[in-house]
Design a protein around this motif. Structure first.
Motif, PDB file in Angstrom:
ATOM      1  N   MET A   1      12.292   3.200   2.170  1.00 49.66           N
ATOM      2  CA  MET A   1      11.186   2.389   2.694  1.00 49.66           C
ATOM      3  C   MET A   1      10.031   3.307   3.060  1.00 49.66           C
ATOM      4  O   MET A   1      10.232   4.385   3.610  1.00 49.66           O
ATOM      5  N   ASP A   2       8.818   2.875   2.763  1.00 53.15           N
ATOM      6  CA  ASP A   2       7.634   3.666   3.061  1.00 53.15           C
ATOM      7  C   ASP A   2       7.053   3.247   4.411  1.00 53.15           C
ATOM      8  O   ASP A   2       6.896   2.053   4.691  1.00 53.15           O
ATOM      9  N   HIS A   3       6.712   4.246   5.231  1.00 52.99           N
ATOM     10  CA  HIS A   3       6.142   3.984   6.549  1.00 52.99           C
ATOM     11  C   HIS A   3       4.793   4.683   6.656  1.00 52.99           C
ATOM     12  O   HIS A   3       4.661   5.857   6.302  1.00 52.99           O
ATOM     13  N   TYR A   4       3.809   3.946   7.191  1.00 54.27           N
ATOM     14  CA  TYR A   4       2.472   4.504   7.363  1.00 54.27           C
ATOM     15  C   TYR A   4       1.972   4.191   8.772  1.00 54.27           C
ATOM     16  O   TYR A   4       2.315   3.170   9.372  1.00 54.27           O
ATOM     17  N   LEU A   5       1.132   5.049   9.274  1.00 57.01           N
ATOM     18  CA  LEU A   5       0.294   4.756  10.427  1.00 57.01           C
ATOM     19  C   LEU A   5      -0.851   5.762  10.414  1.00 57.01           C
ATOM     20  O   LEU A   5      -0.839   6.725   9.654  1.00 57.01           O
ATOM     21  N   ALA A   6      -1.848   5.516  11.242  1.00 59.14           N
ATOM     22  CA  ALA A   6      -2.967   6.450  11.348  1.00 59.14           C
ATOM     23  C   ALA A   6      -3.093   6.894  12.794  1.00 59.14           C
ATOM     24  O   ALA A   6      -2.692   6.183  13.721  1.00 59.14           O
TER      25      ALA A   6
ATOM     26  N   GLU B   1      -6.523   9.604  10.700  1.00 58.80           N
ATOM     27  CA  GLU B   1      -5.774  10.320   9.660  1.00 58.80           C
ATOM     28  C   GLU B   1      -4.494   9.551   9.368  1.00 58.80           C
ATOM     29  O   GLU B   1      -3.721   9.247  10.287  1.00 58.80           O
ATOM     30  N   VAL B   2      -4.247   9.235   8.101  1.00 58.79           N
ATOM     31  CA  VAL B   2      -3.060   8.479   7.714  1.00 58.79           C
ATOM     32  C   VAL B   2      -1.862   9.409   7.627  1.00 58.79           C
ATOM     33  O   VAL B   2      -1.923  10.472   7.006  1.00 58.79           O
ATOM     34  N   LEU B   3      -0.767   8.994   8.263  1.00 58.13           N
ATOM     35  CA  LEU B   3       0.504   9.713   8.188  1.00 58.13           C
ATOM     36  C   LEU B   3       1.494   8.876   7.388  1.00 58.13           C
ATOM     37  O   LEU B   3       1.464   7.645   7.443  1.00 58.13           O
ATOM     38  N   TYR B   4       2.394   9.550   6.685  1.00 56.00           N
ATOM     39  CA  TYR B   4       3.333   8.848   5.809  1.00 56.00           C
ATOM     40  C   TYR B   4       4.712   9.482   5.908  1.00 56.00           C
ATOM     41  O   TYR B   4       4.843  10.705   6.022  1.00 56.00           O
ATOM     42  N   LYS B   5       5.729   8.648   5.877  1.00 58.36           N
ATOM     43  CA  LYS B   5       7.103   9.141   5.792  1.00 58.36           C
ATOM     44  C   LYS B   5       7.964   8.079   5.124  1.00 58.36           C
ATOM     45  O   LYS B   5       7.781   6.880   5.345  1.00 58.36           O
ATOM     46  N   LYS B   6       8.901   8.525   4.317  1.00 60.45           N
ATOM     47  CA  LYS B   6       9.841   7.632   3.648  1.00 60.45           C
ATOM     48  C   LYS B   6      11.162   7.655   4.404  1.00 60.45           C
ATOM     49  O   LYS B   6      11.568   8.689   4.948  1.00 60.45           O
TER      50      LYS B   6
END
Length: 215
Positions: free
Chosen positions: A1-6, A193-198
């Protein structure tokens, strides 16, 4: 699953980052696109505290997160420990006795509170009680100047820390400094700034989904 936040930095008078405001994102595109603010906040909290972790998201610094009215009045469901989270209360939230009691409980439990886009409109119910529960007042530097001044004066009389937000130019920053602001936020210091983690979802007893981040 892909997770994003800024995340967007909040700085002090020496421009040192002291906290981050966390913002909902659904992709690498750096825009807010959620239809449900309640779900957006819930996802930000889950992603920041349970999937990515604050060491990654904010380098261990405190975070500011916008809360909906439902999340505030249902504070007993909040599982995030105090000390690392400042709850932002939006101007658009209806202030009444139920909300005030919830804010007082959160304050007593150790959470810090910030009024976001707050103004000194005398029609807002219970302004003295609201101010007593809060630690910060965020003032929009794109708002009309007379509204900014009115809210600044109210905040200073109540002894609350001022955060100038939407500071976009050096002139904005200098005016905030001269007006006695303690903290600052805006494009002049850094865009979100967008952060991403799977992660991988792991079901426990076919009921509880636990997201295990990929290292």
């Amino acid at each position: 699953m892909d997770h994003y936040l800024a995340r967007q930095p909040i700085v002090d008078t020496d421009r040192n980052v002291i906290a981050y405001e966390l913002l909902s994102r659904n992709s690498e595109e750096n825009v807010y696109s959620d239809q449900d603010p309640h779900e957006a906040t819930r996802r930000v909290l889950e992603t920041a505290f349970h999937v990515m972790g604050l060491d990654y998201v904010s380098h261990g610094l405190p975070v500011f997160v916008n809360f909906t009215r439902d999340l505030i009045v249902n504070y007993r469901q909040l599982t995030i420990p105090p000390g690392s989270l400042t709850i932002e209360v939006l101007e658009s939230i209806e202030f009444d006795e139920e909300l005030l009691k919830a804010l007082q409980h959160l304050k007593k439990a150790g959470y810090q509170l910030a009024l976001d886009d707050f103004n000194c409109n005398s029609s807002v119910h219970g302004i003295p009680d609201i101010l007593r529960t809060t630690d910060f007042i965020k003032i929009d530097f794109r708002a009309p100047f007379n509204q900014q001044q009115c809210t600044e004066n109210l905040a200073k009389r109540s002894g609350k820390k001022l955060i100038a937000e939407k500071v976009e130019t050096f002139e904005d920053y200098q005016r905030a400094l001269d007006s006695g602001y303690t903290y600052f936020q805006g494009y002049f210091f850094g865009k979100p700034e967008v952060l991403y983690k799977k992660s991988t979802s792991l079901m426990i007893d076919d009921q509880i989904a636990v997201h295990l981040p990929h290292l």
